[in-house]
Scaffold this motif. Sequence first.
Motif, PDB file in Angstrom:
ATOM      1  N   VAL A 171      11.197 -13.640  24.329  1.00  0.00           N
ATOM      2  CA  VAL A 171      11.080 -15.019  23.852  1.00  0.00           C
ATOM      3  C   VAL A 171      10.400 -14.986  22.497  1.00  0.00           C
ATOM      4  N   TRP A 172      10.596 -16.045  21.716  1.00  0.00           N
ATOM      5  CA  TRP A 172      10.000 -16.082  20.384  1.00  0.00           C
ATOM      6  C   TRP A 172       9.599 -17.504  20.016  1.00  0.00           C
ATOM      7  N   LYS A 173       8.638 -17.588  19.121  1.00  0.00           N
ATOM      8  CA  LYS A 173       8.181 -18.868  18.591  1.00  0.00           C
ATOM      9  C   LYS A 173       8.071 -18.757  17.076  1.00  0.00           C
ATOM     10  N   ARG A 174       8.258 -19.869  16.415  1.00  0.00           N
ATOM     11  CA  ARG A 174       8.152 -19.877  14.959  1.00  0.00           C
ATOM     12  C   ARG A 174       6.944 -20.693  14.531  1.00  0.00           C
ATOM     13  N   THR A 175       6.379 -20.313  13.397  1.00  0.00           N
ATOM     14  CA  THR A 175       5.353 -21.106  12.737  1.00  0.00           C
ATOM     15  C   THR A 175       5.782 -21.273  11.292  1.00  0.00           C
TER      16      THR A 175
ATOM     17  N   THR B 169       6.689 -17.546  10.118  1.00  0.00           N
ATOM     18  CA  THR B 169       6.150 -16.474  10.940  1.00  0.00           C
ATOM     19  C   THR B 169       6.764 -16.571  12.325  1.00  0.00           C
ATOM     20  N   VAL B 170       7.351 -15.477  12.776  1.00  0.00           N
ATOM     21  CA  VAL B 170       8.003 -15.445  14.076  1.00  0.00           C
ATOM     22  C   VAL B 170       7.219 -14.517  14.990  1.00  0.00           C
ATOM     23  N   THR B 171       6.759 -15.066  16.107  1.00  0.00           N
ATOM     24  CA  THR B 171       6.042 -14.281  17.107  1.00  0.00           C
ATOM     25  C   THR B 171       7.001 -13.960  18.239  1.00  0.00           C
ATOM     26  N   ILE B 172       7.154 -12.660  18.510  1.00  0.00           N
ATOM     27  CA  ILE B 172       8.121 -12.202  19.512  1.00  0.00           C
ATOM     28  C   ILE B 172       7.368 -11.606  20.689  1.00  0.00           C
ATOM     29  N   ARG B 173       7.733 -12.047  21.880  1.00  0.00           N
ATOM     30  CA  ARG B 173       7.150 -11.490  23.103  1.00  0.00           C
ATOM     31  C   ARG B 173       8.249 -10.817  23.903  1.00  0.00           C
ATOM     32  N   PRO B 174       8.293  -9.485  23.925  1.00  0.00           N
ATOM     33  CA  PRO B 174       9.323  -8.791  24.718  1.00  0.00           C
ATOM     34  C   PRO B 174       9.096  -9.014  26.206  1.00  0.00           C
TER      35      PRO B 174
ATOM     36  N   TYR C 144       7.011 -11.091  10.861  1.00  0.00           N
ATOM     37  CA  TYR C 144       7.179 -10.837  12.287  1.00  0.00           C
ATOM     38  C   TYR C 144       5.860 -10.408  12.916  1.00  0.00           C
ATOM     39  N   ASP C 145       5.595 -10.965  14.090  1.00  0.00           N
ATOM     40  CA  ASP C 145       4.384 -10.658  14.834  1.00  0.00           C
ATOM     41  C   ASP C 145       4.799 -10.342  16.260  1.00  0.00           C
TER      42      ASP C 145
END
Length: 369
Positions: A320-324, A331-336, A365-366
Amino acid sequence: MTGELTASEALDLRMTSLLLRPHPAVRPADVAEVVEWFGAMQAQDLASGLWSLGARLPGWTRSDVQAALERREALRTWPMRGTVHLVPPADTRWMLELTGVRSLAGAATRRAQLGLTEADADRALDVLGAALAGGGRLTRAQCLAALRAAGLSTDEQRGYHLLWYASARGVTCVAPNVGSDQTFALLDEWAPEQRRLERDEALALLAHRYVRGHGPVTAREFAGWSGLTLTDARRGLAAAGDLLSTVRVDGEPMHVAAALADAPRTPPDDVLALPGFDEYLLGYRDRTLMLDPAHQAAVVPGNNGIFQATVVRAGRVVGVWKRTLGRTAVTVTIRPLTSLNAGVRARVEQALGRYADFLGLPARYDWSA
């Protein structure tokens, strides 16, 4: 019948049906063609709806999609399940009459809970009709102000109910935003050319569009997506006739577009970054083909109907991912949700880079744990 499909083959068909892989017969050129292909695309969250279109129109930007909506290539309204969808403008009224009417069946109960009467709802139709007459377009705040000026309370979800009711009744529709403000217009003025269909024609057309844009699917999934009764869903599928074929997935018969059923299939290995409210997951009741039940809580935290944006690999949700949004970058935070090696992570960033290009911003990317 075209035989038994493996899970991989079924996913290939679904990704192709959903226009997330190259289709052998269809290459949509614009927003109008994508929305007509699906018939309806869930879009209660506008940002998500815009990227659902962008993900299927390579090279398009958010500004391109917004301009297409201003050209009225699609509009938003509440055609089914009380939820906002993008629909072809000319098909809005028959869809409201076919599927939207089922949402209206519970309107009286909801009004009673809100302290509104049927007279209040009818009054809202008159007020909004007068306020928007002549091609006007008003923001949500302006519509609510007009309702209050007419003596109608808009507090505690009353305003939302009255705005929904006006669109569900086919008086208004959701026009494109002005800046960040949602706007409304009169349906008859925003989309004056409406297609007229007999009920069985409408059932057949909706069934065909759902199957070609989501197949392979069952009759129950069509009923769940459309809000139709299972009886009407089956009637529509039967009425679609030779446009549909039947395949078996894990022994269960499912419907697929006849034009796609016998096309060559290749194992999917695509990596995609999809918005939370995309038809890829929302178009189905049974999502186990695409989503491991163990990951359900990560995609829909609290099972509250709010879907997180997903990373999809080979048809399966793997993160899943979230944007800021910042002024100079996104900035896109990705949680595998599964183990992703360095090569796959690079492909995930490439897929998210398409989203950043859509926004017209560089990406950062974070990777979270």
